[in-house]
Design an enzyme around this catalytic site. Structure first.
Site, PDB file in Angstrom:
ATOM      1  N   ASP A  14       0.822   0.346  -4.443  1.00 51.80           N
ATOM      2  CA  ASP A  14       0.007   0.927  -5.527  1.00 51.80           C
ATOM      3  C   ASP A  14      -0.023   0.065  -6.786  1.00 51.80           C
ATOM      4  O   ASP A  14      -0.201   0.581  -7.886  1.00 51.80           O
ATOM      5  CB  ASP A  14       0.513   2.342  -5.912  1.00 51.80           C
ATOM      6  CG  ASP A  14       0.641   3.245  -4.715  1.00 51.80           C
ATOM      7  OD1 ASP A  14      -0.227   3.167  -3.840  1.00 51.80           O
ATOM      8  OD2 ASP A  14       1.614   4.014  -4.641  1.00 51.80           O
ATOM      9  N   LYS A  17      -3.693  -3.668  -6.088  1.00 48.47           N
ATOM     10  CA  LYS A  17      -4.160  -4.808  -5.274  1.00 48.47           C
ATOM     11  C   LYS A  17      -5.640  -4.666  -4.917  1.00 48.47           C
ATOM     12  O   LYS A  17      -6.344  -5.665  -4.848  1.00 48.47           O
ATOM     13  CB  LYS A  17      -3.349  -4.916  -3.974  1.00 48.47           C
ATOM     14  CG  LYS A  17      -1.893  -5.224  -4.183  1.00 48.47           C
ATOM     15  CD  LYS A  17      -1.145  -5.305  -2.874  1.00 48.47           C
ATOM     16  CE  LYS A  17      -1.059  -3.996  -2.115  1.00 48.47           C
ATOM     17  NZ  LYS A  17      -0.275  -2.930  -2.762  1.00 48.47           N
ATOM     18  N   GLY A  41      -3.971   2.692   0.802  1.00 52.97           N
ATOM     19  CA  GLY A  41      -5.169   3.231   0.165  1.00 52.97           C
ATOM     20  C   GLY A  41      -5.567   2.329  -0.977  1.00 52.97           C
ATOM     21  O   GLY A  41      -4.961   2.359  -2.030  1.00 52.97           O
ATOM     22  N   HIS A  42      -6.539   1.486  -0.744  1.00 52.83           N
ATOM     23  CA  HIS A  42      -7.022   0.600  -1.807  1.00 52.83           C
ATOM     24  C   HIS A  42      -8.274   1.215  -2.430  1.00 52.83           C
ATOM     25  O   HIS A  42      -9.213   1.562  -1.722  1.00 52.83           O
ATOM     26  CB  HIS A  42      -7.355  -0.795  -1.252  1.00 52.83           C
ATOM     27  CG  HIS A  42      -6.137  -1.572  -0.877  1.00 52.83           C
ATOM     28  ND1 HIS A  42      -6.166  -2.731  -0.134  1.00 52.83           N
ATOM     29  CD2 HIS A  42      -4.837  -1.369  -1.169  1.00 52.83           C
ATOM     30  CE1 HIS A  42      -4.940  -3.184   0.029  1.00 52.83           C
ATOM     31  NE2 HIS A  42      -4.115  -2.377  -0.590  1.00 52.83           N
ATOM     32  N   GLN A 224       0.778  -2.116   0.879  1.00 54.64           N
ATOM     33  CA  GLN A 224       2.093  -1.677   0.380  1.00 54.64           C
ATOM     34  C   GLN A 224       2.700  -2.749  -0.533  1.00 54.64           C
ATOM     35  O   GLN A 224       1.962  -3.458  -1.199  1.00 54.64           O
ATOM     36  CB  GLN A 224       3.044  -1.319   1.536  1.00 54.64           C
ATOM     37  CG  GLN A 224       2.679  -0.028   2.244  1.00 54.64           C
ATOM     38  CD  GLN A 224       1.704  -0.218   3.381  1.00 54.64           C
ATOM     39  OE1 GLN A 224       1.799  -1.163   4.140  1.00 54.64           O
ATOM     40  NE2 GLN A 224       0.754   0.677   3.525  1.00 54.64           N
TER      41      GLN A 224
HETATM   42  P1  IMP Z   1       4.949   5.225   5.821  1.00 56.18           P
HETATM   43  O1  IMP Z   1       4.401   3.862   5.606  1.00 56.18           O
HETATM   44  O2  IMP Z   1       3.886   6.291   5.873  1.00 56.18           O
HETATM   45  O3  IMP Z   1       5.897   5.304   6.969  1.00 56.18           O
HETATM   46  O4  IMP Z   1       5.821   5.610   4.528  1.00 56.18           O
HETATM   47  C1  IMP Z   1       7.042   4.961   4.219  1.00 56.18           C
HETATM   48  C2  IMP Z   1       7.202   4.795   2.728  1.00 56.18           C
HETATM   49  O5  IMP Z   1       6.220   3.875   2.254  1.00 56.18           O
HETATM   50  C3  IMP Z   1       6.983   6.072   1.919  1.00 56.18           C
HETATM   51  O6  IMP Z   1       7.838   6.026   0.775  1.00 56.18           O
HETATM   52  C4  IMP Z   1       5.541   5.965   1.477  1.00 56.18           C
HETATM   53  O7  IMP Z   1       5.288   6.708   0.305  1.00 56.18           O
HETATM   54  C5  IMP Z   1       5.431   4.482   1.238  1.00 56.18           C
HETATM   55  N1  IMP Z   1       4.066   3.959   1.378  1.00 56.18           N
HETATM   56  C6  IMP Z   1       3.401   3.661   2.511  1.00 56.18           C
HETATM   57  N2  IMP Z   1       2.186   3.174   2.257  1.00 56.18           N
HETATM   58  C7  IMP Z   1       2.082   3.128   0.920  1.00 56.18           C
HETATM   59  C8  IMP Z   1       1.056   2.654   0.035  1.00 56.18           C
HETATM   60  O8  IMP Z   1      -0.005   2.170   0.440  1.00 56.18           O
HETATM   61  N3  IMP Z   1       1.327   2.770  -1.294  1.00 56.18           N
HETATM   62  C9  IMP Z   1       2.499   3.254  -1.750  1.00 56.18           C
HETATM   63  N4  IMP Z   1       3.476   3.680  -0.969  1.00 56.18           N
HETATM   64  C10 IMP Z   1       3.276   3.614   0.356  1.00 56.18           C
END
Ligand code: IMP
Length: 430
Positions: A14, A17, A41-42, A224
């Site tokens: 977040d 990017k 989520g971009h 991420q």
């Molecule tokens: P997962 O990727 O859904 O397995 O989540 C694992 C961790 O990564 C959690 O803390 C999510 O909130 C975080 N996370 C995954 N994708 C994003 C992203 O695009 N932005 C921010 N946090 C993310």
């Protein structure tokens, strides 16, 4: 001069990017996503229109740019179909899209397992996005996963699905006491969704390799952030892919030196969604005020983000790990009017100063950040494109960060719009 560049998040995702990628994608001929999936989520805002991307590279907004969803990603095929329909509905030309036949498919049992495991962990949960990312990457590593290519071999797909479903249903029903998933509706749903993505499926690694051989301008798009990297993040509170620049080679199917110049994106403060260590987190009213100022709610899940001060120990780790040569500092405008600003410059643990990150949970609990305080500033910075128009203390803040990290802040973002950027140096090097 390098013809490739990689954009990575230096914090917990977040970082903004999407907007930066959008600004740079117009200069690129090829844009490649190399890890992650629908958890990302971009958000890109162009002339007031908001585009949200979960799988598709943001470069798709520029006609003629080849946009690849690489082999290192995990694709929720029906969700991708919806994403494509929405983009098409907004008038986006999708003819440049390519989806790797080697990417793994996220299936409903991955999402069900993600959810059930999180529920079973209770307060010790990771706080995942519940998009099935972890279970899907686990199947990939277990060599039981279903790849995009398998969707186009109906008997094989049916056999793989049956085998996986039997195993997952046993776990879901007997361990987690949830309802089993039915085979036929799932088979039909994926057959239909496979038809929808069929025109875009290709050998993306070969396409990117060919582009590199032709010296084309290639941009690798990280999702991420480093602190969510499976190996180098705050394990186990991480995602299940390689969110550092190291993921480029394996996830796009290119040689390690193809990543080129690495641009690291960081907010002017820190946020995190989900559980896990966050040494500079602001609790209570100060954190809520920052969340309100920055409108810090997740693009994928809508969850409120945890907010805190900028952390140079954490950022130093991310810069070293990714080989970041140039910093992009986002959301400087958010800090306007907040008051004096703190930045963590070291950690203290057991009376000793440390400047590396602990590997163990107790290590994170026992450390306290050492802060330096900087003066804040007043006034509306939104949309500022000229550094000279920034309040002097805002300029000093940017300089402090770049000097301490030892890399130039080449871009400073001052608002959600595509044009709200201060350029202070060479960006991609294209
Ligand atoms: P997962 O990727 O859904 O397995 O989540 C694992 C961790 O990564 C959690 O803390 C999510 O909130 C975080 N996370 C995954 N994708 C994003 C992203 O695009 N932005 C921010 N946090 C993310």
């Amino acid at each position: 001069m390098s013809r490739t560049a990689t954009i990575v998040g230096l914090q917990w995702g977040d970082e903004g990017k999407g907007k930066i990628l959008d600004g740079l994608a117009g200069e690129a001929e090829v844009v490649v996503r190399y890890q992650g999936g629908g958890n990302a989520g971009h958000t890109v805002i162009v002339d007031g229109t908001k585009y949200v991307f979960h799988h598709v590279p943001t470069g798709i907004l520029y006609p003629g740019v080849l946009c690849a969803i690489g082999n290192g990603t995990v694709v929720d095929v029906p969700a991708l179909e919806v994403e494509l329909d929405e983009l098409r509905g907004q008038g986006v030309d999708l003819s440049g899209l390519r989806i790797s036949s080697r990417a793994h498919c996220v299936l409903p049992y991955h999402r069900a397992l993600d959810e059930a495991r999180e529920q079973a962990r209770g307060s010790a949960g990771i706080g995942t996005t519940k998009r099935g990312i972890g279970p899907c990457y686990a199947d990939k590593a277990s060599r039981t996963g279903i790849r995009v290519a398998d969707l186009f071999d109906p008997p094989r797909f049916a056999e793989l699905l049956r085998r996986n479903l039997d195993e997952k249903n046993a776990i879901l029903v007997h361990l987690y006491r949830t309802k089993p998933l039915e085979f036929e509706p799932l088979l039909d749903e994926y057959r239909r969704a496979a038809d929808a993505i069929a025109p875009y499926v290709d050998d993306t690694a070969a396409l990117v390799q060919a582009a590199l051989a032709q010296d084309k301008r290639v941009l690798f798009e990280g999702a991420q952030g480093v602190m969510l990297d499976l190996d180098h993040g705050t394990y186990p509170f991480v995602t299940s892919s390689s969110a550092s620049s190291a993921g480029v080679a394996a996830g796009a199917g290119v040689a390690p030196d193809a990543a080129g110049r690495v641009l690291g994106v960081s907010k002017a403060y820190t946020t995190r969604v989900g559980s896990g260590p966050f040494p500079t987190e602001l609790h209570g009213e100060p954190g809520e005020r920052l969340r309100a100022l920055g409108r810090e709610y997740g693009a994928t899940t809508g969850r409120p983000r945890r907010c805190g001060w900028l952390d140079l120990v954490q950022l130093g780790h991310a810069v070293r790990l990714t080989g970041t040569r140039a910093l992009v500092l986002t959301k400087l405008d958010t800090l306007s009017g907040y008051g004096p600003l703190k930045v963590a410059v070291a950690y203290e643990r057991g009376g000793r100063r440390i400047d590396t990150l602990p590997a163990d949970a107790r290590g994170w609990e026992e450390l306290t950040p050492v802060y330096e305080e900087l003066p804040g500033w007043e006034g509306d910075l939104v949309g500022t494109t000229d550094e000279a128009k920034l309040p002097p203390t805002a300029r000093d803040y940017v300089r402090f960060v770049e000097e301490r990290l030892g890399i130039p802040a080449v871009l400073v973002s001052t608002g959600p719009d595509r044009r709200a950027l201060i350029q202070r140096g060479e960006v991609t090097g294209f």
